[in-house]
Structure formats: C-alpha cells, structure tokens
Design an enzyme around this catalytic site. Structure first.
Site, PDB file in Angstrom:
ATOM      1  N   ARG A 152      76.132 -45.759  37.133  1.00 52.89           N
ATOM      2  CA  ARG A 152      77.042 -46.400  37.989  1.00 52.89           C
ATOM      3  C   ARG A 152      78.482 -45.752  38.073  1.00 52.89           C
ATOM      4  O   ARG A 152      78.732 -45.042  37.008  1.00 52.89           O
ATOM      5  CB  ARG A 152      77.272 -47.947  37.716  1.00 52.89           C
TER       6      ARG A 152
ATOM      7  N   HIS B 187      77.308 -45.226  45.172  1.00 56.29           N
ATOM      8  CA  HIS B 187      76.147 -46.011  44.630  1.00 56.29           C
ATOM      9  C   HIS B 187      74.979 -45.576  45.351  1.00 56.29           C
ATOM     10  O   HIS B 187      73.572 -45.806  44.934  1.00 56.29           O
ATOM     11  CB  HIS B 187      76.232 -47.611  44.959  1.00 56.29           C
TER      12      HIS B 187
ATOM     13  N   ARG C  22      72.909 -43.275  42.962  1.00 53.40           N
ATOM     14  CA  ARG C  22      72.187 -44.107  42.131  1.00 53.40           C
ATOM     15  C   ARG C  22      70.949 -44.599  42.818  1.00 53.40           C
ATOM     16  O   ARG C  22      69.819 -44.603  42.020  1.00 53.40           O
ATOM     17  CB  ARG C  22      72.891 -45.289  41.644  1.00 53.40           C
TER      18      ARG C  22
ATOM     19  N   TYR D  20      63.158 -51.729  44.503  1.00 54.80           N
ATOM     20  CA  TYR D  20      62.833 -50.122  44.686  1.00 54.80           C
ATOM     21  C   TYR D  20      61.252 -49.960  45.160  1.00 54.80           C
ATOM     22  O   TYR D  20      61.123 -49.156  46.104  1.00 54.80           O
ATOM     23  CB  TYR D  20      63.481 -49.038  43.674  1.00 54.80           C
TER      24      TYR D  20
ATOM     25  N   LYS E 168      76.499 -52.254  32.405  1.00 54.03           N
ATOM     26  CA  LYS E 168      77.003 -53.341  32.866  1.00 54.03           C
ATOM     27  C   LYS E 168      76.946 -54.617  31.916  1.00 54.03           C
ATOM     28  O   LYS E 168      75.869 -54.444  31.261  1.00 54.03           O
ATOM     29  CB  LYS E 168      76.206 -53.751  34.319  1.00 54.03           C
TER      30      LYS E 168
ATOM     31  N   HIS F 104      69.232 -52.513  34.620  1.00 55.39           N
ATOM     32  CA  HIS F 104      69.184 -53.725  35.035  1.00 55.39           C
ATOM     33  C   HIS F 104      68.814 -54.933  34.218  1.00 55.39           C
ATOM     34  O   HIS F 104      68.124 -54.832  33.032  1.00 55.39           O
ATOM     35  CB  HIS F 104      67.937 -54.039  36.313  1.00 55.39           C
TER      36      HIS F 104
END
Length: 335
Positions: free
Chosen positions: A165, A268, A271, A303, A191, A294
């Site tokens: 990210r 993004h 990514r 995905y 994150k 995630h």
C-alpha cells in the site's frame, strides 16, 4: 457510573481519538474518525429543544432513539459505504466508553446499518500493461529535468511485485529489505499496525540494490543507513504521500497507459494487479490474505472471484463455443 458521564461528547471524542492513536493509524484515518463522530453528534444535538452544541451534549443523552434519528439524517445524502464506516466508528467509540465505565451499554446494535459489498479489485487493464509500464520507466526520457529511473523503477516494482500500500511504501526503511541471498524478504508495517513479511525474488532484489547504489552516488553512503527511509525524493528527503502519488502518475504518463488505470485507484491499481496475478496463477485466498495483509479472508476471496469471472468470459469468447451453440439449438425451456 464513572464521573466522565458528565463530560461533553466533544471531550469524550477527543479522549477516544487519543486512545486510538496508540494503534498508529494514519493521520487521514484519525481525521476520518473525528469527522464521522462529530458529524453524527451534531445531528444528535439538533434533536433537542433548544438544539445542543457539541460541547453541551452529554453522552447520557445519546439513547438508541436519538442515535437512530441522527443516523437516519446522516445517511440521507451519503453513500452506503460512508454510512457503514461511520456506524463502525461510533460502535468503536461506544465500546471504548463502556470499557471506561462512562456508559452502561452500547446503543449501536439498535441502530441499523447498510450492507456494503466488498470493494472490487481494480488492477491495471491490459495483459502486458505492467511490463510496458516498467519498460517505459527505465527508458531515457529527455523531458525529465532530473531523471532517476532507478528510484522510479524501485517504487513501481515494490508495488507490483510485493503488493504494498501507499502508507506501507512510505514506512519502509533501508533495513526493511533483508535476508540471505535467495531468501530475501521485505518486512512491512501493515494496516492497523499489523506486521507481515513478503518474500521477494531476485529481480526485485536487484532493482532495490541498483536503486540504493544510485542513491549512494547521489547523496553519499550515510544516506543508505539501515534506519533511513527507503524511498526519498530527488533532494534526498523522505518521500511523502503527495510526492509518491505524483511520481506514480508521472510514470503512467511516460508509459502512455493512463487510459488503462482504473479511476480512483491510481497507486492502488499496482497492488491490485499483484493480487490479481497471484489469483490467476493459482494462489489460494489464504495465501493472498497473508501476502496483502488483509484482516479477513473475504477481502482476499474477491480477487479469486474476479479471476473466475475473467476465465468464464474468456471461455465464452472462444469461437468454437459460439459455433457449437449455433449447431445445437437450446432445448425447450432453456435460456
């Protein structure tokens, strides 16, 4: 009950944000929390006669009925995703207040929230677009005043081959890329402060090493100490959010692929391209989840679902299938 119950909602919001700051969210995230909390609180205050300003609104006044009315007004002009985010922020706020014994319970379960679909991946469009982008960046471009292709290539490669990210790229240090030859990895601060390790292959390892060599020549050996920021601007200063976004945009322009970058997913998209290609090459949702950092398997599953849809479209486009369909009429009752 705790005497903080007499504090204003505005004061308690700031206490909550101070407590959340220990989790190291980005300034952008903290500001989004503050905006959602203050906006809904202002609407709640308007439900009283006379209306109560934020500093005059007590948390004891925020009953389920008041919160439902405030969220109904908040939701009217906004998208479902924005309302869902605000609901989650208020739920966290009341959870904090319950833990601090400021209020006896959390009213948010009585406040409806919209269901929001998981965001769909937005990779670069075109089978060979990533390769075209990388090739364009290393070509000599006479339009640049101070070209630094080694740095630009390192930025794109870290996003395309490690799935980082924007905030993760900016947080990297020179020492974040480590490990023995053949077992190199990049240590990422993800994150929500969740750390992860992403393996990197020889090509990306060489790109980063070439970039650091070019940086030594520009700014000296002291500029590449292990605790130094990995990505810097042309003055040797740490690259910042706006600078990184501009850098990626300029690479798109130089490669002439601006029309293949999904709207609203500029950096993004790199990514998402990394993740989509993982899925296309057979990676499981669990593997994608670990590599992308995630928090839930559902985010990674999108995905694979998108890839399955692309595979179905490819099969449908096969000319033999179309010819076969013309030869065998559909049976009665079939669409």
């Amino acid at each position: 009950m705790h005497d903080k119950q007499d504090e204003s909602v505005g004061q308690l919001i700031e206490e909550f944000l101070t407590a959340r700051a220990t989790r190291k969210p980005s300034p952008h995230t903290l500001e989004a929390y503050r905006r959602d909390l203050r906006s809904v609180a202002a609407l709640a205050g308007e439900a009283f006669t006379p209306p109560l300003p934020l500093d005059g609104l007590r948390v004891s006044a925020l009953s389920p009925r008041v919160m439902r009315a405030a969220f109904a007004r908040f939701a009217t002009p906004r998208a479902a995703a924005s309302v869902h985010r605000a609901w989650s922020t208020w739920n966290s706020f009341f959870t904090f207040l319950v833990a601090e014994e400021v209020v006896p319970g959390n009213p948010m379960p009585a406040v409806g929230r919209p269901r929001t679909p998981l965001p769909q991946p937005k990779p670069l469009r075109g089978e060979d677009t990533p390769e075209e982008l990388l090739a364009a960046v290393v070509r000599d471009d006479g339009r640049q005043r101070d070209p630094w292709p080694q740095r630009d290539l390192a930025v794109l490669a870290l996003a395309l081959c490690a799935g980082l990210r924007l905030s993760e790229l900016l947080a990297l240090r020179v020492g974040s890329v480590n490990g023995r030859a053949g077992e190199r990895r990049v240590d990422v601060s993800g994150k929500g402060g969740r750390p992860r390790t992403v393996p990197i292959e020889a090509g990306l390892e060489r790109v980063v090493a070439d970039y650091l060599d070019s940086r030594r020549r520009r700014f000296g050996a002291r500029s590449v100490r292990p605790d130094s920021p990995l990505l810097v601007d042309r003055r040797g200063e740490p690259l910042r959010r706006g600078g990184l976004q501009y850098l990626v945009e300029s690479c798109y322009r130089r490669a002439g692929i601006g029309d293949r970058v999904p709207r609203g997913a500029r950096l993004h998209a790199l990514r998402h391209t990394f993740a989509t290609r993982l899925a296309e090459d057979g990676a499981s949702a669990a593997e994608i989840m670990r590599l992308l950092g995630h928090a839930s398997l559902a985010s990674s599953q999108t995905y694979i679902e998108v890839t399955a849809g692309q595979q179905r479209d490819a099969v449908r486009a096969n000319r033999t299938n179309r010819a076969l369909a013309a030869l065998v009429p559909a049976a009665d009752g079939e669409g």
